[in-house]
Write an enzyme that holds these catalytic residues in place. Structure first.
Site, PDB file in Angstrom:
ATOM      1  CD  GLN A   1      32.837   5.526  19.848  1.00  0.00           C
ATOM      2  OE1 GLN A   1      33.975   5.125  19.636  1.00  0.00           O
ATOM      3  NE2 GLN A   1      32.490   6.783  19.667  1.00  0.00           N
ATOM      4  CB  SER A   2      32.365  -0.374  14.867  1.00  0.00           C
ATOM      5  OG  SER A   2      33.131  -1.370  14.237  1.00  0.00           O
ATOM      6  CG  ASN A   3      37.108  -1.096  18.897  1.00  0.00           C
ATOM      7  OD1 ASN A   3      37.474   0.029  19.216  1.00  0.00           O
ATOM      8  ND2 ASN A   3      36.439  -1.893  19.732  1.00  0.00           N
TER       9      ASN A   3
ATOM     10  CB  ALA B   1      33.742   0.771  11.671  1.00  0.00           C
TER      11      ALA B   1
END
Ligand SMILES: Cc1ncc(COP(=O)(O)O)c(C=O)c1O
Length: 331
Positions: free
Chosen positions: A75-77, A79
Site C-alpha cells: 500500500q505504498s503511497n 509507489a
C-alpha cells in the site's frame, strides 16, 4: 530560492493550503492547531512524494532514463505517486512491492495498476535485493531505468522538502503582512519514516533560520535509527544544495512512542485520530502515516506537552488512497 540551481519539473499543486483548525483547537483546549495540506499536492490523490518527484523526475529526464523504478509496501503511497509521475512524463514504471500478490487489488495498489505500472512482488526477498535485481533485468532488456530509493529519500528527493519549508515560511510572512499579526509555529509535527521529509525540512529550517521545533513522529523506526538516517541525509542534502552545514543525530527531534504493533498495523490510536480529524474538521487522514502521527500529537496534547498559547502545525503528508486499502480496519 534555496533550490533554484536544481533541475525541477512542475508536478505538485503548490503552494499547498495552510489552514487553521479552529474546531479541534477549541475541542482540545490546548495549543492553537494549524494544518499544512500536502494531501492536496494533486498527484493521483496527493501526498508528500509529489514534492520529491519534482526533483527526481527532472534528474531522470536529464539522465535519459526511460523507466522509473522504485519500491515499497503493497500500500505504498510513494509507489502510487511515482507511477503517476511516470505516466505524466512518458516513462514506463516498475514498482517492486513487499510480499506477495494480495487477495484484493484495492487502495494504492488499484491506482498503481490504473496508472499503468508494472508490479513486481518481492516475496521473501528484501527490497534492497529485489529492486537492484529488477533494475538489472531492465538493463539487460535494453532499457534505461532510473532507480528511486525507498520513499524517494535521497538528496535529490529531499530537496522537495527544503523547498517546502521555504514555501511555509513564505506563507507565514505573507500572512503577517496581510493581517499584521505575528505568524510563527512553535512546533511542526508530522509522520516521519524514510527520512526525506524531515531531512528536507531541517535543511530548509537551518538555511532560513526557522527556530521552532520540528518533531518527526516515527511510524516505523526506533528514534536512534531514524536520527542517524536523518543526520546522513540532511548533511548530504545540504551539500547537494551547496550549503555548508552538517548535521548530527542529536539535531533531530524524533518521537518513537507510537510505533504500536509495527508498520501498517492499525490500532486504536490511528482509528481515533482518523475519527477525530474527520469528524471535527472534515479532513481525511490515512491509517498508516498521518493517522499514527496525528494520534501521537493528540496524545502529546492530552499529556500537556505544549504550552497554552503555543502554535502547532500538523503537516498532513497525504496517504488518502491508503484509507481504501484498509477498508473497515480504519473505522
Ligand atoms: C502519507 C505519508 N506520510 C509520511 C510519509 C513519510 O515520509 P518520509 O518517508 O519522507 O519520512 C510517507 C512515506 O511513505 C507517506 O506515504
Amino acid at each position: 530560492m534555496l533550490t533554484e540551481k536544481l533541475s525541477r519539473v512542475s508536478i505538485a499543486h503548490l503552494p499547498t493550503p495552510l489552514e487553521p483548525l479552529p474546531r479541534l483547537t477549541a475541542q482540545l483546549g490546548g495549543p492553537e492547531l494549524w494544518i499544512k495540506r500536502d494531501d492536496q499536492t494533486g498527484l493521483a490523490t496527493g501526498g508528500n512524494k509529489a514534492r520529491k518527484l519534482e526533483f527526481l523526475v527532472a534528474d531522470a529526464l536529464a539522465q535519459g532514463a526511460d523507466v522509473l523504478i522504485t519500491g515499497g509496501a503493497a500500500q505504498s503511497n510513494h509507489a502510487r505517486q511515482t507511477a503517476a509521475a511516470a505516466a505524466k512524463f512518458g516513462f514506463a514504471c516498475t514498482l517492486v512491492l513487499r510480499g506477495k500478490v494480495p487477495a484484493r487489488v484495492q487502495g494504492n495498489l488499484l491506482l498503481d495498476r490504473l496508472l499503468g505500472a508494472e508490479v513486481v512482488w518481492a516475496g521473501e526477498r528484501p527490497l534492497d535485493e529485489a529492486m537492484p535485481q529488477a533494475a538489472e533485468e531492465l538493463r539487460a532488456a535494453g532499457r534505461q531505468p532510473y532507480v528511486i530509493p525507498y520513499g524517494g529519500s535521497n538528496p535529490v528527493g529531499a530537496s522537495g522538502y527544503v523547498a517546502a519549508m521555504e514555501e511555509l515560511l513564505g506563507q507565514c510572512a505573507e500572512r503577517e503582512r496581510t493581517t499584521g499579526v505575528r505568524m510563527r509555529f512553535d512546533h511542526i509535527a508530522f509522520a516521519s519514516s524514510s527520512s526525506g521529509t524531515q531531512s528536507g525540512l531541517a535543511v530548509g529550517a537551518r538555511a532560513l533560520q526557522y527556530d521552532g521545533r520540528i518533531l518527526g513522529i516515527s511510524v516505523d523506526q526506533p528514534a536512534g535509527v531514524l536520527q542517524s538516517m536523518l543526520a546522513d541525509l540532511a548533511t548530504a542534502t545540504a551539500e547537494h544544495l551547496g550549503l555548508g552545514f552538517t548535521f548530527a543525530p542529536g539535531d533531530f527531534d524524533v518521537n518513537d512512542d507510537y510505533l504500536g504493533s509495527g508498520y501498517g498495523v492499525v490500532g486504536d490510536l490511528e482509528r481515533q485520530a482518523l475519527r477525530t480529524m474527520g469528524r471535527t474538521e472534515g479532513i481525511i487522514l490515512d491509517p498508516v502515516y498521518t493517522g499514527r502521527a496525528f494520534g501521537g500529537l493528540l496524545d502529546l496534547i492530552e499529556r500537556g506537552a505544549f504550552q497554552p498559547g503555543e502554535r502547532v502545525l500538523f503537516w498532513h503528508t497525504g496517504g488518502t488512497a491508503g484509507v481504501f486499502g484498509y477498508g473497515e480496519k480504519a473505522l
